[in-house]
Write an enzyme that holds these catalytic residues in place. Sequence first.
Site, mmCIF file in Angstrom:
data_model
loop_
_atom_site.group_PDB
_atom_site.id
_atom_site.type_symbol
_atom_site.label_atom_id
_atom_site.label_comp_id
_atom_site.label_asym_id
_atom_site.label_seq_id
_atom_site.Cartn_x
_atom_site.Cartn_y
_atom_site.Cartn_z
ATOM 1 N N ARG A 203 0.791 -0.938 -0.188
ATOM 2 C CA ARG A 203 0.116 -0.026 0.553
ATOM 3 C C ARG A 203 0.776 1.138 -0.016
ATOM 4 O O ARG A 203 1.809 1.426 1.136
ATOM 5 C CB ARG A 203 -1.251 -0.189 0.894
ATOM 6 C CG ARG A 203 -1.839 -1.561 1.033
ATOM 7 C CD ARG A 203 -3.022 -1.206 2.044
ATOM 8 N NE ARG A 203 -3.762 -2.382 1.934
ATOM 9 C CZ ARG A 203 -4.446 -3.171 0.709
ATOM 10 N NH1 ARG A 203 -4.250 -2.097 -0.178
ATOM 11 N NH2 ARG A 203 -4.739 -3.750 1.524
ATOM 12 N N CYS B 146 -6.585 -11.344 -13.720
ATOM 13 C CA CYS B 146 -5.970 -11.598 -13.311
ATOM 14 C C CYS B 146 -4.557 -11.703 -14.285
ATOM 15 O O CYS B 146 -3.703 -11.720 -13.820
ATOM 16 C CB CYS B 146 -6.207 -12.373 -11.682
ATOM 17 S SG CYS B 146 -8.127 -11.532 -10.896
ATOM 18 N N ARG C 251 -10.593 -14.754 10.974
ATOM 19 C CA ARG C 251 -12.677 -14.973 10.624
ATOM 20 C C ARG C 251 -12.759 -15.128 9.449
ATOM 21 O O ARG C 251 -11.869 -15.497 8.023
ATOM 22 C CB ARG C 251 -12.801 -13.374 10.313
ATOM 23 C CG ARG C 251 -12.567 -12.709 8.995
ATOM 24 C CD ARG C 251 -13.654 -11.379 9.708
ATOM 25 N NE ARG C 251 -13.083 -10.453 9.210
ATOM 26 C CZ ARG C 251 -13.512 -10.538 7.782
ATOM 27 N NH1 ARG C 251 -14.361 -11.182 6.852
ATOM 28 N NH2 ARG C 251 -13.375 -9.475 6.333
ATOM 29 N N CYS D 235 -5.195 -14.231 -0.758
ATOM 30 C CA CYS D 235 -4.708 -12.149 -1.161
ATOM 31 C C CYS D 235 -6.055 -11.638 -0.760
ATOM 32 O O CYS D 235 -6.795 -10.847 -0.539
ATOM 33 C CB CYS D 235 -4.551 -13.042 -2.285
ATOM 34 S SG CYS D 235 -5.113 -12.493 -4.011
#
Lengths: 372, 134
Positions: free
Chosen positions: A13, A77, A183, A195
Site C-alpha cells: 500500500r 488477473c 475470521r 490474497c
Amino acid sequence: MEVAGVGLHPFGRHPGTSLPAMGAAAVRAALAEAEVGRGGFQAAFCATAYAGVASGHKVLGALGMTGMPIVDVEAGCASGAAALMLAASAIASGQRDTVLVFGVEKMPKGIIRSSFFDPWQEEAGLAATPAYFALRAQRLMETSGVTKDHLASVVVKNRAQGAGNPDAMFRSAVAAADVLGSRVVCEPLHLWMLCSPNEGAAAVVLRAARRSGVRVDSAVLRSHLPGAVLSESTPLAGLADESVVPPSTLAADAAYEEAGVGPEDLDVVECQDTDAARELLGYEELRLCPPGGSAELLESGATALAGRLPVNPSGGLLSKGEPLGASALGQVVELVRQLRGQGAERQVPGARVALAHTVGRGANAGVVILTR
Amino acid sequence: MVARVPVRQGLFVDADPPLLLGGRCRSCGRPHFARQENCPYCSSAHTEDDAFSGPGRLWAHTAVTAAPPGYQGEVPYGFGVVELPVGLRVVGRLTEADPSRLSIGRLMDLVVVPLHVDDEGRHVVTYAFAPEAI
Ligand SMILES: [Zn+2]
C-alpha cells in the site's frame, strides 16, 4: 527471444505514490537492466484492470518515452500474461526487436467492485467474488483429499517463503493455528487464506537478440471453454458436465508443447494463489500432480522452497498481495531472478526451467515458460 | 399486501412453486440460464424459451459474511450452486446462512425471497434455494 531486463515497484500500500510513479519506477529499473534507453523499444504493452483510460501513456509520458505504439491490455488477473503474450507475438513475427511490457495497479482494500457483474447480480448479493473462490475450494475438497488443514498449510508455506522477499507486502511467517483462527470470510476460506488486492508495478523488456541468458520459450494465453459453472468465467449457470477442460490446462498444455518441456522438467513455479485452494487446484491443472493428487504433493514437501519443485518462492500472492495488472509480470520478474541466481535467501538452487501461471476473470489463463 | 418486484425482469416466475426462465438450444439441445439469444455452448442462434423447476441437489455451498459491492440486504446469507434435474448447475442464494447445517447432495427447493425494500416501498425479490424439510 530473451528477457533483457526486469523491474519491480514493491507490492503493498503506497498512498503517497501515484500510479504513473509506480509504473515509471518499474519501467526504469527494467530498461536499466536491459541497457535500453529512450527510443530503444518499438512498442509497449501496459497491463492494468482498474487504472482506467490510457494508463500506459501516463506511465511512459511521465518518463518522456512516447512515440511508439502504447496499448493498454485488460484480461483480469491475467492482464500481465496477456500483455506478455502480445509482446512475444510481435517479436516472434519479426515485426519488433525490443518490446516493453509493464503492469500497474492501485486498488483499494477489500472486495473489489467489478463491472463484470450486472447491477442486478450485485443487488442480489451474487457479486461476492470470495464466495465463488469458496465454492471452488469446497468442490476441490469434495473431489480430492484436500482438507482445511491443507489450505492452512499452503498459507504457512507461502508466507514463510514471502518472509524472504523484500518486495512482498506481508513479510512474516505465520502458524497454521493462526490461519485457521483468522475470521471466516466464506467457509471454508478464512481471511488469511485469501490474497489482498493492493498496489504495485512490474516491468519486463523482451528482446529478439540473445544476450542475457534467460529465454522466453512460451508465453501462452487461453480463455475458457463454455459449460463449467465454477470456472473463473463466473457464469450464472453451467452444465452438469465434468469434462470441460479448464483454461489453465489449455494454456499449460500449449505452453509445454511450444517450449518442448513437460511438467517433470520444471525446477520452479510461480502459480496463481488468489486463495489457498487456488494453488492446489493449480497443481492439478498444470499437471504437477495427477487429478486429485494436490494434497499429497503438498504434504510431500515437494512444493516448499527446499523441495523438488518449489511453488511460489516469492511468497505468492498470499504474501505479495495482488495488484491485478502487475501480478502476472511480478511472477515473471521473480522467475527471471531465480534463473539468474539472484533469488537471495529464497533462491532455488540451480533453477533452469521455470513456469509462471496466472488465471482470472474472463476467464483468462496465462502460462509462461522461461529457461536459461 | 406489500408489492413485490423481481430483481430482474425475465429471470424467474414469482409463483408457488417458482420457475427459472432460461432457454434451450434447438441445435444441440442443451439448456441455459439466464435466457440468451445465442446458445452459450454451441453458438447456434436457434434457441427457444424454456423454464426450469426444482427441487435440485446442492452441489456446492458457503455463506457470505460481509456485504459484497452493491448489496443492500442482510448478512450473512447462504450462497451456493444447485444442480437442477434438467442438468443445469445454477448459482444462487441459499436461505440457510449456516454452512454447517447443509451438505452436498441435499435436496433444495426453488423459492423466491425478499432482498430489500426499494424507494417505492416494494419488496425486491430474487430466486433462491431452500433446503427441503427432512
Ligand atoms: Zn447449442
